[in-house]
Design a protein around this motif. Structure first.
Motif, PDB file in Angstrom:
ATOM      1  N   GLU A 172      -8.082   5.289 -11.660  1.00  0.00           N
ATOM      2  CA  GLU A 172      -8.546   3.978 -11.473  1.00  0.00           C
ATOM      3  C   GLU A 172      -7.464   3.062 -11.076  1.00  0.00           C
ATOM      4  N   TYR A 173      -6.123   3.162 -11.623  1.00  0.00           N
ATOM      5  CA  TYR A 173      -4.793   2.650 -11.520  1.00  0.00           C
ATOM      6  C   TYR A 173      -4.610   2.907  -9.878  1.00  0.00           C
ATOM      7  N   ARG A 174      -4.542   4.180  -9.809  1.00  0.00           N
ATOM      8  CA  ARG A 174      -4.071   4.646  -8.314  1.00  0.00           C
ATOM      9  C   ARG A 174      -4.850   3.822  -7.218  1.00  0.00           C
ATOM     10  N   ARG A 175      -6.282   3.735  -7.432  1.00  0.00           N
ATOM     11  CA  ARG A 175      -7.039   3.405  -6.619  1.00  0.00           C
ATOM     12  C   ARG A 175      -6.745   1.787  -6.184  1.00  0.00           C
ATOM     13  N   ILE A 176      -6.767   1.181  -7.521  1.00  0.00           N
ATOM     14  CA  ILE A 176      -6.528  -0.335  -7.416  1.00  0.00           C
ATOM     15  C   ILE A 176      -5.128  -0.607  -6.638  1.00  0.00           C
ATOM     16  N   GLY A 177      -4.035   0.327  -6.972  1.00  0.00           N
ATOM     17  CA  GLY A 177      -2.742   0.122  -6.678  1.00  0.00           C
ATOM     18  C   GLY A 177      -2.642   0.375  -4.890  1.00  0.00           C
ATOM     19  N   LYS A 178      -3.673   1.172  -4.669  1.00  0.00           N
ATOM     20  CA  LYS A 178      -3.709   1.756  -2.932  1.00  0.00           C
ATOM     21  C   LYS A 178      -4.296   0.254  -2.324  1.00  0.00           C
ATOM     22  N   ASP A 179      -5.272  -0.248  -2.900  1.00  0.00           N
ATOM     23  CA  ASP A 179      -6.117  -1.306  -2.558  1.00  0.00           C
ATOM     24  C   ASP A 179      -5.208  -2.647  -2.334  1.00  0.00           C
ATOM     25  N   TYR A 180      -4.342  -2.725  -3.488  1.00  0.00           N
ATOM     26  CA  TYR A 180      -3.582  -3.853  -3.452  1.00  0.00           C
ATOM     27  C   TYR A 180      -2.384  -3.598  -2.705  1.00  0.00           C
ATOM     28  N   GLU A 181      -1.857  -2.532  -2.254  1.00  0.00           N
ATOM     29  CA  GLU A 181      -0.815  -2.557  -1.278  1.00  0.00           C
ATOM     30  C   GLU A 181      -1.445  -2.688   0.159  1.00  0.00           C
ATOM     31  N   LEU A 182      -2.444  -2.416   0.367  1.00  0.00           N
ATOM     32  CA  LEU A 182      -3.200  -2.536   1.730  1.00  0.00           C
ATOM     33  C   LEU A 182      -3.489  -4.121   1.872  1.00  0.00           C
ATOM     34  N   ALA A 183      -3.973  -4.877   0.551  1.00  0.00           N
ATOM     35  CA  ALA A 183      -4.206  -6.304   0.907  1.00  0.00           C
ATOM     36  C   ALA A 183      -2.921  -6.927   1.027  1.00  0.00           C
ATOM     37  N   VAL A 184      -1.766  -6.487   0.550  1.00  0.00           N
ATOM     38  CA  VAL A 184      -0.416  -7.200   0.583  1.00  0.00           C
ATOM     39  C   VAL A 184      -0.208  -7.032   2.080  1.00  0.00           C
ATOM     40  N   ASP A 185      -0.186  -5.891   2.519  1.00  0.00           N
ATOM     41  CA  ASP A 185       0.208  -5.662   3.947  1.00  0.00           C
ATOM     42  C   ASP A 185      -0.737  -6.529   4.892  1.00  0.00           C
ATOM     43  N   GLN A 186      -1.952  -6.572   4.589  1.00  0.00           N
ATOM     44  CA  GLN A 186      -2.700  -7.602   5.497  1.00  0.00           C
ATOM     45  C   GLN A 186      -2.255  -9.223   5.321  1.00  0.00           C
ATOM     46  N   LEU A 187      -1.828  -9.337   4.102  1.00  0.00           N
ATOM     47  CA  LEU A 187      -1.495 -10.696   4.130  1.00  0.00           C
ATOM     48  C   LEU A 187      -0.086 -10.959   4.812  1.00  0.00           C
ATOM     49  N   LYS A 188       0.747 -10.042   4.622  1.00  0.00           N
ATOM     50  CA  LYS A 188       1.989 -10.216   5.449  1.00  0.00           C
ATOM     51  C   LYS A 188       1.940 -10.214   7.061  1.00  0.00           C
ATOM     52  N   ALA A 189       0.974  -9.353   7.346  1.00  0.00           N
ATOM     53  CA  ALA A 189       0.623  -9.419   8.868  1.00  0.00           C
ATOM     54  C   ALA A 189      -0.079 -10.699   9.215  1.00  0.00           C
ATOM     55  N   ALA A 190      -0.804 -11.397   8.548  1.00  0.00           N
ATOM     56  CA  ALA A 190      -1.351 -12.691   8.664  1.00  0.00           C
ATOM     57  C   ALA A 190      -0.371 -13.552   8.570  1.00  0.00           C
TER      58      ALA A 190
END
Length: 287
Positions: free
Chosen positions: A31-49
């Motif tokens: 569960e931690y790995r799955r949430i960590g992956k989603d977190y990194e993707l969300a951070v990348d989307q925020l940086k791109a925006a």
């Protein structure tokens, strides 16, 4: 008349050791790995925006500046009774561009807010998932070892940025010094453009002062050294080298704890070096 026999109430089943329960360490780890992956993707989307928002603002400011200049030329042309059709077309095109980019800025701002909220929520979920991993379990120690690679990447990225800034500043100083000395020799005397050499000399002095103040080379060297040391300990734990060679498979937890202690020590030393670079020579002598 016989009364029906009543069965005793069923007792809740106690989870046996080794059974696959939802709250065990392996499930918490996944569960931690799955949430960590989603977190990194969300951070990348925020940086791109945010990067897109910055680009939109540059285009918008540049467009409004050009529109103002073009509108001024149109007004001057009308006063002089020399209206040019291309001026009107260019002004209208610039205004349309500014309006379009302005709409994109507003829409992208809403996306940034949504992405920021998503990153915050995922960060909270990741912290909650991390608390469900037993701190004494070997999975948490393995997780720390793998997370150390993120620290290495972060330090090396910062080191590369500082070293690139150092090289850029040094190139500016060298090229600017040669150019300033050449222009001074060429424009000797009462040359009308002698202020160029004066401006170049002042610019080179300011650049050299900033380079000495921010110490890009020292910062990059310290970050790169710390990243290399952490990676060396990481490889030593995998191949059981040096101080990590003691014990067999049953001593893996002890090796991972030793690795965590070494990494924390290196990070603490790195923080102290950064604080020393922030201080002036007089403050370091007082300490």
């Amino acid at each position: 008349m016989t009364t029906p026999r009543q069965d005793p109430p069923a007792q809740p089943k106690t989870p046996q050791a080794g059974s696959n329960q939802p709250t065990n360490s392996s499930t918490a780890q996944e569960e931690y790995r799955r949430i960590g992956k989603d977190y990194e993707l969300a951070v990348d989307q925020l940086k791109a925006a945010r990067s897109a928002q910055f680009a939109y603002w540059i285009v918008l400011i540049s467009g409004f500046t050009l529109a103002a200049l073009l509108a001024y030329s149109v007004v001057i042309g009308l006063w002089r009774e020399e209206p040019v059709t291309t001026r009107y077309v260019g002004l209208i095109a610039l205004l349309i561009l500014c309006i379009t980019v302005g709409v994109l800025v507003v829409k992208n701002r809403r996306k940034i807010i949504e992405f920021d909220v998503g990153v915050r929520n995922l960060g909270h979920d990741r912290q909650s998932a991390a608390t469900r991993i037993p701190s004494s379990s070997i999975e948490s120690l393995r997780l720390y070892r793998e997370a150390s690679q993120d620290i290495v990447v972060q330090f090396r990225t910062r080191a590369t940025r500082n070293l690139r800034a150092h090289n850029t500043v040094q190139a500016i100083i060298i090229i600017g010094s040669v150019t300033a000395s050449t222009t001074t020799a060429v424009m000797a005397g009462e040359h009308p453009l002698s202020w160029i050499s004066t401006g170049l000399t002042a610019f080179i002095s300011i650049t050299a002062g900033l380079a000495a103040y921010f110490k890009f080379r020292e910062r990059g060297y310290n970050l790169q050294s710390t990243a290399d040391e952490i990676e060396k300990h990481y490889n030593a734990t995998q191949f059981r080298l040096n101080e990590y060679s003691k014990g067999g498979d049953e001593a893996e937890a002890d090796r991972l704890r030793m690795f965590a202690e070494n990494v924390e020590r290196l990070r603490d030393e790195q923080r102290k070096r950064e604080l020393q670079l922030e201080q002036s020579p007089g403050q370091r002598e007082e300490r």
